[in-house]
Design a protein around this motif. Structure first.
Motif, PDB file in Angstrom:
ATOM      1  N   ARG A 328       0.822  -1.215   0.000  1.00  0.00           N
ATOM      2  CA  ARG A 328       0.000   0.000   0.000  1.00  0.00           C
ATOM      3  C   ARG A 328       0.857   1.266   0.000  1.00  0.00           C
ATOM      4  NH1 ARG A 328      -5.225  -0.277   0.561  1.00  0.00           N
ATOM      5  NH2 ARG A 328      -5.354   1.768   1.547  1.00  0.00           N
ATOM      6  N   LEU A 329       2.037   1.175   0.597  1.00  0.00           N
ATOM      7  CA  LEU A 329       2.941   2.318   0.605  1.00  0.00           C
ATOM      8  C   LEU A 329       3.446   2.610  -0.808  1.00  0.00           C
ATOM      9  CD1 LEU A 329       4.406   4.342   2.546  1.00  0.00           C
ATOM     10  CD2 LEU A 329       6.303   2.726   2.570  1.00  0.00           C
ATOM     11  N   THR A 330       3.888   1.593  -1.510  1.00  0.00           N
ATOM     12  CA  THR A 330       4.415   1.784  -2.861  1.00  0.00           C
ATOM     13  C   THR A 330       3.319   2.147  -3.854  1.00  0.00           C
ATOM     14  OG1 THR A 330       4.270  -0.620  -3.213  1.00  0.00           O
ATOM     15  CG2 THR A 330       6.396   0.271  -2.500  1.00  0.00           C
ATOM     16  N   ALA A 331       2.082   1.793  -3.536  1.00  0.00           N
ATOM     17  CA  ALA A 331       0.953   2.160  -4.402  1.00  0.00           C
ATOM     18  C   ALA A 331       0.469   3.577  -4.128  1.00  0.00           C
ATOM     19  CB  ALA A 331      -0.194   1.173  -4.216  1.00  0.00           C
ATOM     20  N   GLY A 332       1.004   4.200  -3.099  1.00  0.00           N
ATOM     21  CA  GLY A 332       0.608   5.556  -2.752  1.00  0.00           C
ATOM     22  C   GLY A 332      -0.645   5.641  -1.910  1.00  0.00           C
ATOM     23  N   ASP A 333      -1.138   4.486  -1.433  1.00  0.00           N
ATOM     24  CA  ASP A 333      -2.358   4.491  -0.612  1.00  0.00           C
ATOM     25  C   ASP A 333      -2.075   4.940   0.818  1.00  0.00           C
ATOM     26  OD1 ASP A 333      -3.912   3.542  -2.743  1.00  0.00           O
ATOM     27  OD2 ASP A 333      -3.346   1.472  -2.306  1.00  0.00           O
ATOM     28  N   ILE A 334      -0.852   4.712   1.273  1.00  0.00           N
ATOM     29  CA  ILE A 334      -0.428   5.211   2.583  1.00  0.00           C
ATOM     30  C   ILE A 334       0.360   6.492   2.358  1.00  0.00           C
ATOM     31  CG2 ILE A 334       0.986   4.796   4.619  1.00  0.00           C
ATOM     32  CD1 ILE A 334       0.377   1.845   4.376  1.00  0.00           C
ATOM     33  N   ARG A 335      -0.097   7.566   2.962  1.00  0.00           N
ATOM     34  CA  ARG A 335       0.576   8.851   2.778  1.00  0.00           C
ATOM     35  C   ARG A 335       1.670   9.068   3.815  1.00  0.00           C
ATOM     36  NH1 ARG A 335      -2.141  12.270  -0.544  1.00  0.00           N
ATOM     37  NH2 ARG A 335      -1.216  14.102   0.460  1.00  0.00           N
ATOM     38  N   LEU A 336       1.472   8.525   5.021  1.00  0.00           N
ATOM     39  CA  LEU A 336       2.465   8.693   6.083  1.00  0.00           C
ATOM     40  C   LEU A 336       2.483   7.454   6.958  1.00  0.00           C
ATOM     41  CD1 LEU A 336       3.225  11.839   8.154  1.00  0.00           C
ATOM     42  CD2 LEU A 336       2.784   9.698   9.333  1.00  0.00           C
ATOM     43  N   ARG A 352      15.635  -1.222  -3.747  1.00  0.00           N
ATOM     44  CA  ARG A 352      15.499  -0.450  -4.986  1.00  0.00           C
ATOM     45  C   ARG A 352      14.077   0.088  -5.186  1.00  0.00           C
ATOM     46  NH1 ARG A 352      18.508  -4.961  -6.607  1.00  0.00           N
ATOM     47  NH2 ARG A 352      20.681  -4.493  -7.153  1.00  0.00           N
ATOM     48  N   THR A 353      13.193  -0.272  -4.279  1.00  0.00           N
ATOM     49  CA  THR A 353      11.801   0.159  -4.420  1.00  0.00           C
ATOM     50  C   THR A 353      11.695   1.678  -4.307  1.00  0.00           C
ATOM     51  OG1 THR A 353      10.972  -1.914  -3.496  1.00  0.00           O
ATOM     52  CG2 THR A 353       9.475  -0.031  -3.461  1.00  0.00           C
ATOM     53  N   GLU A 354      10.944   2.241  -5.221  1.00  0.00           N
ATOM     54  CA  GLU A 354      10.723   3.686  -5.188  1.00  0.00           C
ATOM     55  C   GLU A 354       9.423   3.987  -4.449  1.00  0.00           C
ATOM     56  OE1 GLU A 354      10.897   5.670  -8.885  1.00  0.00           O
ATOM     57  OE2 GLU A 354      12.914   4.935  -9.407  1.00  0.00           O
ATOM     58  N   ILE A 355       9.569   4.770  -3.402  1.00  0.00           N
ATOM     59  CA  ILE A 355       8.394   5.199  -2.628  1.00  0.00           C
ATOM     60  C   ILE A 355       7.890   6.497  -3.242  1.00  0.00           C
ATOM     61  CG2 ILE A 355       7.577   5.962  -0.365  1.00  0.00           C
ATOM     62  CD1 ILE A 355       9.740   4.165   0.851  1.00  0.00           C
ATOM     63  N   PRO A 356       6.601   6.598  -3.530  1.00  0.00           N
ATOM     64  CA  PRO A 356       6.062   7.823  -4.145  1.00  0.00           C
ATOM     65  C   PRO A 356       6.418   9.068  -3.331  1.00  0.00           C
ATOM     66  CG  PRO A 356       4.392   6.090  -4.110  1.00  0.00           C
ATOM     67  CD  PRO A 356       5.547   5.592  -3.307  1.00  0.00           C
ATOM     68  N   LEU A 357       6.639  10.175  -4.045  1.00  0.00           N
ATOM     69  CA  LEU A 357       6.978  11.425  -3.367  1.00  0.00           C
ATOM     70  C   LEU A 357       5.860  11.893  -2.439  1.00  0.00           C
ATOM     71  CD1 LEU A 357       8.640  13.385  -6.332  1.00  0.00           C
ATOM     72  CD2 LEU A 357       9.778  12.286  -4.390  1.00  0.00           C
ATOM     73  N   PRO A 371      16.252  -0.869   5.503  1.00  0.00           N
ATOM     74  CA  PRO A 371      16.202  -1.437   4.152  1.00  0.00           C
ATOM     75  C   PRO A 371      16.158  -0.360   3.066  1.00  0.00           C
ATOM     76  CG  PRO A 371      14.053  -1.606   5.209  1.00  0.00           C
ATOM     77  CD  PRO A 371      14.997  -1.090   6.247  1.00  0.00           C
ATOM     78  N   VAL A 372      15.638   0.791   3.413  1.00  0.00           N
ATOM     79  CA  VAL A 372      15.610   1.926   2.480  1.00  0.00           C
ATOM     80  C   VAL A 372      15.953   3.185   3.257  1.00  0.00           C
ATOM     81  CG1 VAL A 372      13.956   0.973   0.807  1.00  0.00           C
ATOM     82  CG2 VAL A 372      13.107   2.146   2.853  1.00  0.00           C
ATOM     83  N   GLN A 373      16.528   4.141   2.549  1.00  0.00           N
ATOM     84  CA  GLN A 373      16.853   5.418   3.166  1.00  0.00           C
ATOM     85  C   GLN A 373      15.742   6.415   2.850  1.00  0.00           C
ATOM     86  OE1 GLN A 373      19.505   5.865   5.190  1.00  0.00           O
ATOM     87  NE2 GLN A 373      20.016   3.702   4.879  1.00  0.00           N
ATOM     88  N   THR A 374      15.090   6.875   3.887  1.00  0.00           N
ATOM     89  CA  THR A 374      13.979   7.811   3.698  1.00  0.00           C
ATOM     90  C   THR A 374      14.121   8.973   4.672  1.00  0.00           C
ATOM     91  OG1 THR A 374      12.618   6.535   5.252  1.00  0.00           O
ATOM     92  CG2 THR A 374      12.356   6.042   2.899  1.00  0.00           C
TER      93      THR A 374
END
Length: 396
Positions: A328-336, A352-357, A371-374
């Motif tokens: 849901r995060l990668t689909a943009g359904d979770i905003r925060l 390598r997964t891109e999280i929506p801006l 696992p990812v730098q955010t």
């Protein structure tokens, strides 16, 4: 002779009209309005009192409404948004307006105590004196206003306790006492018509008994007090709530799963001492859920993945974040999604997964290599991971 008779008739008519014009209002009400006027002044920029000319009919004054020769509504001050209010004090003679059903005061700089004489207004249904500098205690005599439905004394300087007599008023629908300096505990409210209770930003303490609030409540805000004790007996009874804010208190014990099924848009339970695992009874449809800064533990329930803005940071959650959150995060359904400062051990997301801006994820200070730098909020600190010693010693 005829002309003289007509002249006399005209004079009598004029006298009668004059008498009717100036005697339409009850003399007691007339004198009470004079006293009220003498104790108040327009703030610079306000001309509210310009119409209060006592050589004319007071029932035509701004904010004064009459019926049957009695004042039934008194709205003091210019009600337009941003208009300057009034200064001075509320005169005790307001209690002589015996037919008054509504009394309001616009925001201003009125000081002093609330007149005890208000308790004489047995027909009063609406009392709103907010955003002024009213001080001292709420008169317990207000408990004599058995017809009162709305009590709004918010944004003042009131001190002392909420009188138990207020809680015993049978017709209350709205009680708004927020942003004062009220202390001690919340009294029981017996009105089964009470829909709004706003006591936030006070200094209230103590526990809230299970039966002390009616099930009719739709809006409950107790934020920024010093309230304590469990609420797992109270909240299940309040299933009509469409707004709930218990943040910044000292509530303890578990969060009942039923609250996540309430028809609300924002659930604010942050910065308390809630503990235990958190398990909703079904998929959570509340757009924003804030459970941060508590002592909650156990695994993060996948049922929270339907929440748009989820704050679970600064707790004691363990285990791996369920895969459904990644989807849901990668689909943009979770905003925060804030999960920082827990004891989580992983999140199954490809580096390598891109999280929506449009989405925000923070995993800092857990028991994992990120696992990812955010980007995280500033108050998350600079440490990326918990010390290994903390993670090994954690027992859940």
């Amino acid at each position: 002779m005829k002309e003289m008779f007509e002249m006399i008739s005209l004079m009598v008519t004029l006298l009668l009209l004059t008498y009717t014009t100036f005697a339409i209002l009850d003399p007691v009400d007339f004198l009470a309005l004079q006293s009220i006027r003498k104790s108040l002044e327009d703030l610079p920029g306000s001309n509210y009192f310009s119409s209060w000319d006592f050589t004319s009919d007071p029932c035509n004054f701004a904010g004064v409404y009459c019926e049957g020769g009695k004042v039934i509504v008194l709205n003091l001050g210019d009600p337009r948004a941003g208009a300057p209010g009034l200064s001075g004090r509320l005169h005790p003679d307001i209690g002589k307006l015996s037919s008054l059903t509504e009394f309001t005061v616009v925001p201003g700089r009125i000081m002093g105590a609330l007149p005890v004489s208000l308790s004489k207004l047995k027909n009063l249904r609406f009392l709103a004196v907010s955003r002024n500098f009213i001080s001292q205690a709420i008169p317990p005599e207000l408990g004599e206003l058995k017809q009162l439905r709305t009590l709004d004394l918010s944004y003042n300087q009131l001190t002392g306790s909420i009188p138990w007599a207020i809680g015993n008023l049978p017709e209350l629908t709205n009680v708004i006492l927020c942003h004062n300096h009220l202390t001690v505990s919340i009294p029981p409210f017996i009105s089964q018509s009470l829909t709004r209770l706003d006591l936030k930003h006070n200094e209230l303490s103590g526990i809230i008994e299970r039966e002390s609030l009616p099930s009719s409540l739709q809006y409950l805000s107790l934020s920024r007090n010093q309230l304590s004790g469990p609420v797992d007996g109270l909240l299940p009874r309040l299933n009509k709530l469409n707004y709930l804010d218990l943040s910044l208190n000292q509530f303890t014990g578990p969060i009942p799963g039923c609250v996540f099924g309430f028809q609300i848009t924002n659930l604010q339970l942050e910065r308390n001492r809630f503990s235990g695992p958190v398990q909703p009874e079904g998929s959570v449809t509340i757009p924003t859920v804030d459970l941060s800064h508590n002592m909650l533990y156990g695994q993060v329930s996948p049922l929270f993945a339907t929440v748009e803005n989820l704050y679970l940071n600064n707790n004691r959650f363990t285990g791996s974040v369920p895969t459904v959150f990644v989807d849901r995060l990668t689909a943009g359904d979770i905003r925060l999604l804030y999960l920082q400062h827990n004891f989580l051990t992983g999140m199954p997301i490809n580096p390598r997964t891109e999280i929506p801006l449009s989405s925000s994820l923070c995993l800092q200070y857990n028991c994992m290599v990120l696992p990812v730098q955010t980007p995280c909020p500033v108050n998350a600190g600079t440490q990326k991971t918990r010390p290994t010693s903390q993670c090994m010693e954690w027992k859940g």
